[in-house]
Every structure is written in structure tokens, then in C-alpha cells.
Design a protein around this motif. Structure first.
Motif, PDB file in Angstrom:
ATOM      1  N   MET A 120       0.823  -1.196   0.000  1.00 30.90           N
ATOM      2  CA  MET A 120       0.000   0.000   0.000  1.00 30.90           C
ATOM      3  C   MET A 120       0.867   1.260   0.000  1.00 30.90           C
ATOM      4  O   MET A 120       0.535   2.223  -0.639  1.00 30.90           O
ATOM      5  CB  MET A 120      -0.929   0.030   1.213  1.00 30.90           C
ATOM      6  N   ASN A 121       1.959   1.222   0.756  1.00 28.45           N
ATOM      7  CA  ASN A 121       2.839   2.386   0.749  1.00 28.45           C
ATOM      8  C   ASN A 121       4.256   1.970   1.119  1.00 28.45           C
ATOM      9  O   ASN A 121       4.488   0.862   1.602  1.00 28.45           O
ATOM     10  CB  ASN A 121       2.317   3.496   1.664  1.00 28.45           C
ATOM     11  N   LYS A 122       5.219   2.859   0.917  1.00 28.48           N
ATOM     12  CA  LYS A 122       6.621   2.533   1.150  1.00 28.48           C
ATOM     13  C   LYS A 122       6.947   2.337   2.619  1.00 28.48           C
ATOM     14  O   LYS A 122       7.879   1.613   2.950  1.00 28.48           O
ATOM     15  CB  LYS A 122       7.510   3.634   0.573  1.00 28.48           C
ATOM     16  N   SER A 123       6.215   2.967   3.513  1.00 28.38           N
ATOM     17  CA  SER A 123       6.533   2.863   4.937  1.00 28.38           C
ATOM     18  C   SER A 123       6.067   1.545   5.555  1.00 28.38           C
ATOM     19  O   SER A 123       6.502   1.202   6.639  1.00 28.38           O
ATOM     20  CB  SER A 123       5.952   4.044   5.702  1.00 28.38           C
ATOM     21  N   HIS A 124       5.172   0.817   4.885  1.00 26.29           N
ATOM     22  CA  HIS A 124       4.680  -0.474   5.388  1.00 26.29           C
ATOM     23  C   HIS A 124       4.705  -1.502   4.256  1.00 26.29           C
ATOM     24  O   HIS A 124       3.649  -1.990   3.821  1.00 26.29           O
ATOM     25  CB  HIS A 124       3.260  -0.333   5.937  1.00 26.29           C
ATOM     26  N   PRO A 125       5.891  -1.889   3.788  1.00 22.83           N
ATOM     27  CA  PRO A 125       5.951  -2.783   2.625  1.00 22.83           C
ATOM     28  C   PRO A 125       5.436  -4.194   2.890  1.00 22.83           C
ATOM     29  O   PRO A 125       5.055  -4.898   1.960  1.00 22.83           O
ATOM     30  CB  PRO A 125       7.439  -2.800   2.270  1.00 22.83           C
ATOM     31  N   ASN A 126       5.391  -4.611   4.146  1.00 24.00           N
ATOM     32  CA  ASN A 126       4.941  -5.965   4.470  1.00 24.00           C
ATOM     33  C   ASN A 126       3.457  -6.042   4.822  1.00 24.00           C
ATOM     34  O   ASN A 126       2.956  -7.094   5.184  1.00 24.00           O
ATOM     35  CB  ASN A 126       5.763  -6.534   5.626  1.00 24.00           C
ATOM     36  N   LEU A 127       2.766  -4.930   4.724  1.00 22.34           N
ATOM     37  CA  LEU A 127       1.338  -4.896   5.033  1.00 22.34           C
ATOM     38  C   LEU A 127       0.566  -5.588   3.919  1.00 22.34           C
ATOM     39  O   LEU A 127       0.671  -5.224   2.752  1.00 22.34           O
ATOM     40  CB  LEU A 127       0.858  -3.450   5.183  1.00 22.34           C
ATOM     41  N   ILE A 128      -0.169  -6.616   4.282  1.00 22.21           N
ATOM     42  CA  ILE A 128      -0.961  -7.369   3.306  1.00 22.21           C
ATOM     43  C   ILE A 128      -2.434  -7.048   3.532  1.00 22.21           C
ATOM     44  O   ILE A 128      -2.933  -7.129   4.654  1.00 22.21           O
ATOM     45  CB  ILE A 128      -0.704  -8.884   3.440  1.00 22.21           C
ATOM     46  N   VAL A 129      -3.108  -6.675   2.468  1.00 17.26           N
ATOM     47  CA  VAL A 129      -4.529  -6.357   2.541  1.00 17.26           C
ATOM     48  C   VAL A 129      -5.266  -7.080   1.422  1.00 17.26           C
ATOM     49  O   VAL A 129      -4.652  -7.592   0.487  1.00 17.26           O
ATOM     50  CB  VAL A 129      -4.779  -4.830   2.426  1.00 17.26           C
ATOM     51  N   ASN A 130      -6.559  -7.113   1.555  1.00 14.29           N
ATOM     52  CA  ASN A 130      -7.414  -7.689   0.519  1.00 14.29           C
ATOM     53  C   ASN A 130      -8.259  -6.584  -0.091  1.00 14.29           C
ATOM     54  O   ASN A 130      -8.658  -5.641   0.591  1.00 14.29           O
ATOM     55  CB  ASN A 130      -8.303  -8.781   1.111  1.00 14.29           C
ATOM     56  N   PHE A 131      -8.538  -6.723  -1.357  1.00 15.77           N
ATOM     57  CA  PHE A 131      -9.287  -5.721  -2.104  1.00 15.77           C
ATOM     58  C   PHE A 131     -10.573  -6.361  -2.601  1.00 15.77           C
ATOM     59  O   PHE A 131     -10.568  -7.476  -3.122  1.00 15.77           O
ATOM     60  CB  PHE A 131      -8.445  -5.238  -3.295  1.00 15.77           C
ATOM     61  N   LEU A 132     -11.684  -5.655  -2.420  1.00 16.32           N
ATOM     62  CA  LEU A 132     -12.979  -6.139  -2.892  1.00 16.32           C
ATOM     63  C   LEU A 132     -13.605  -5.050  -3.747  1.00 16.32           C
ATOM     64  O   LEU A 132     -13.672  -3.889  -3.351  1.00 16.32           O
ATOM     65  CB  LEU A 132     -13.894  -6.454  -1.698  1.00 16.32           C
ATOM     66  N   GLU A 133     -14.057  -5.413  -4.925  1.00 16.41           N
ATOM     67  CA  GLU A 133     -14.736  -4.484  -5.808  1.00 16.41           C
ATOM     68  C   GLU A 133     -16.110  -5.055  -6.132  1.00 16.41           C
ATOM     69  O   GLU A 133     -16.256  -6.239  -6.395  1.00 16.41           O
ATOM     70  CB  GLU A 133     -13.945  -4.281  -7.095  1.00 16.41           C
ATOM     71  N   PHE A 134     -17.114  -4.177  -6.093  1.00 16.84           N
ATOM     72  CA  PHE A 134     -18.485  -4.571  -6.384  1.00 16.84           C
ATOM     73  C   PHE A 134     -19.033  -3.602  -7.419  1.00 16.84           C
ATOM     74  O   PHE A 134     -18.927  -2.393  -7.263  1.00 16.84           O
ATOM     75  CB  PHE A 134     -19.331  -4.525  -5.101  1.00 16.84           C
ATOM     76  N   ARG A 135     -19.604  -4.132  -8.470  1.00 15.58           N
ATOM     77  CA  ARG A 135     -20.225  -3.300  -9.501  1.00 15.58           C
ATOM     78  C   ARG A 135     -21.702  -3.622  -9.550  1.00 15.58           C
ATOM     79  O   ARG A 135     -22.093  -4.773  -9.468  1.00 15.58           O
ATOM     80  CB  ARG A 135     -19.576  -3.562 -10.860  1.00 15.58           C
ATOM     81  N   GLU A 136     -22.479  -2.559  -9.727  1.00 11.72           N
ATOM     82  CA  GLU A 136     -23.929  -2.705  -9.695  1.00 11.72           C
ATOM     83  C   GLU A 136     -24.536  -1.902 -10.839  1.00 11.72           C
ATOM     84  O   GLU A 136     -24.109  -0.782 -11.112  1.00 11.72           O
ATOM     85  CB  GLU A 136     -24.416  -2.169  -8.339  1.00 11.72           C
ATOM     86  N   THR A 137     -25.538  -2.476 -11.478  1.00 12.32           N
ATOM     87  CA  THR A 137     -26.285  -1.772 -12.510  1.00 12.32           C
ATOM     88  C   THR A 137     -27.743  -1.764 -12.089  1.00 12.32           C
ATOM     89  O   THR A 137     -28.339  -2.820 -11.875  1.00 12.32           O
ATOM     90  CB  THR A 137     -26.130  -2.466 -13.881  1.00 12.32           C
ATOM     91  N   ASP A 138     -28.320  -0.569 -11.952  1.00 13.67           N
ATOM     92  CA  ASP A 138     -29.715  -0.492 -11.536  1.00 13.67           C
ATOM     93  C   ASP A 138     -30.635  -0.706 -12.747  1.00 13.67           C
ATOM     94  O   ASP A 138     -30.169  -0.765 -13.888  1.00 13.67           O
ATOM     95  CB  ASP A 138     -30.009   0.814 -10.797  1.00 13.67           C
ATOM     96  N   PRO A 139     -31.932  -0.844 -12.512  1.00 14.02           N
ATOM     97  CA  PRO A 139     -32.866  -1.116 -13.618  1.00 14.02           C
ATOM     98  C   PRO A 139     -32.845  -0.062 -14.730  1.00 14.02           C
ATOM     99  O   PRO A 139     -33.180  -0.357 -15.868  1.00 14.02           O
ATOM    100  CB  PRO A 139     -34.233  -1.152 -12.934  1.00 14.02           C
TER     101      PRO A 139
END
Length: 156
Positions: free
Chosen positions: A1-20
Motif C-alpha cells: 500500500m505504501n513505502k513505509s509499510h511494505p509488508n502490510l498485506i490487505v485484501n481488495f474487494l470491488e463490487f459493480r452494480e447496474t440499476d434497472p
């Protein structure tokens, strides 16, 4: 995520929605929670619910009489932060009263709109001597007369 925490592991979730109507929206979250097929929908719904609560809270603070702005909590020597914290405490007390105080709820209903309610409270403080909160909320909810302030007599 950034240079100061190179070992930080995160998960990313993306949601897409289309309305009627065909309108498309994209939402994304970064989390330290493990995401899998069993919990992905719960995480997405929790993220959407949290966003909704935060958005409604900030909307209330900005547009319903608290006059908050995005940069309200920043400033020289922490004064703006103090004001921001006082505003948040007032908002908390109003939320508690809205849930627990029947007279507060009745006064809000009588005022019909939040903006009218807060305007009525401000005007009551401008014109009347209010010995307690019951008098304030009762005067809005039931038309109970507040006390007219006494002007001290001037002895000449």
C-alpha cells in the motif's frame, strides 16, 4: 500500500452494480479480513451499510443545523478540533435523546422537519428564559409557555 509499510498485506474487494435504469456504480474496499466465496457478500453488504451510515451522519452534520464541513476539524492550535469534538458530542446527545426521550421525540414530530425543530430551539433560547429541557421541548411539543425573562429594576 505504501513505502513505509511494505509488508502490510490487505485484501481488495470491488463490487459493480447496474440499476434497472442502466446506471452503473462501482464500490471498492480494502480490508485485512480474508475474503472468500462464503463471506464476500457479507463483507460487501457490511461495507455498503457502513458507507451509508457514515454518509448520512456527515450529511446530517453538514445540512441539519450543525454546520460541519470536511475541514472543520483542522486548524491552528487545535481550536477547530475542539469545536469539531464539541459538535460531535452535541450530535451524540441529540441522537441519544432522539432514541430515549419521549418529549424530545414529540417536539421533533410537532416541528415536522429537522431544520424547523432546530430553528425553533434556537429561537426559544433567543426569546425565553428556559429553566430546564422539559420546558424547552414541552413548549415545542405542546405549546407550554416559557417564562418571560425579567428585566431588573433600575433604582435611581
Amino acid at each position: 500500500m505504501n513505502k513505509s509499510h511494505p509488508n502490510l498485506i490487505v485484501n481488495f474487494l470491488e463490487f459493480r452494480e447496474t440499476d434497472p435504469d442502466g446506471k452503473r456504480q462501482r464500490f471498492s474496499w480494502v480490508t485485512d479480513l480474508k475474503i472468500n466465496a462464503q463471506n464476500v457478500e457479507k463483507i460487501m453488504r457490511a461495507g455498503r451499510a457502513r458507507w451509508k451510515v457514515e454518509s448520512e451522519t456527515f450529511n446530517t452534520l453538514k445540512n441539519q443545523g450543525y454546520h460541519s464541513e470536511h475541514n472543520f476539524g483542522h486548524g491552528k492550535h487545535f481550536l477547530a478540533s475542539v469545536f469539531s469534538n464539541l459538535m460531535m458530542l452535541a450530535f451524540l446527545m441529540d441522537q441519544v435523546q432522539g432514541l430515549c426521550c419521549q418529549l424530545f421525540q414529540q417536539a421533533q414530530e410537532k416541528a415536522e422537519r429537522p431544520r424547523y425543530f432546530w430553528h425553533k430551539i434556537r429561537s426559544m433560547f433567543d426569546w425565553w428564559l428556559l429553566p430546564d429541557w422539559e420546558t424547552l421541548y414541552g413548549s415545542i411539543a405542546y405549546g407550554i409557555e416559557a417564562q418571560v425573562p425579567r428585566v431588573p429594576e433600575i433604582n435611581s
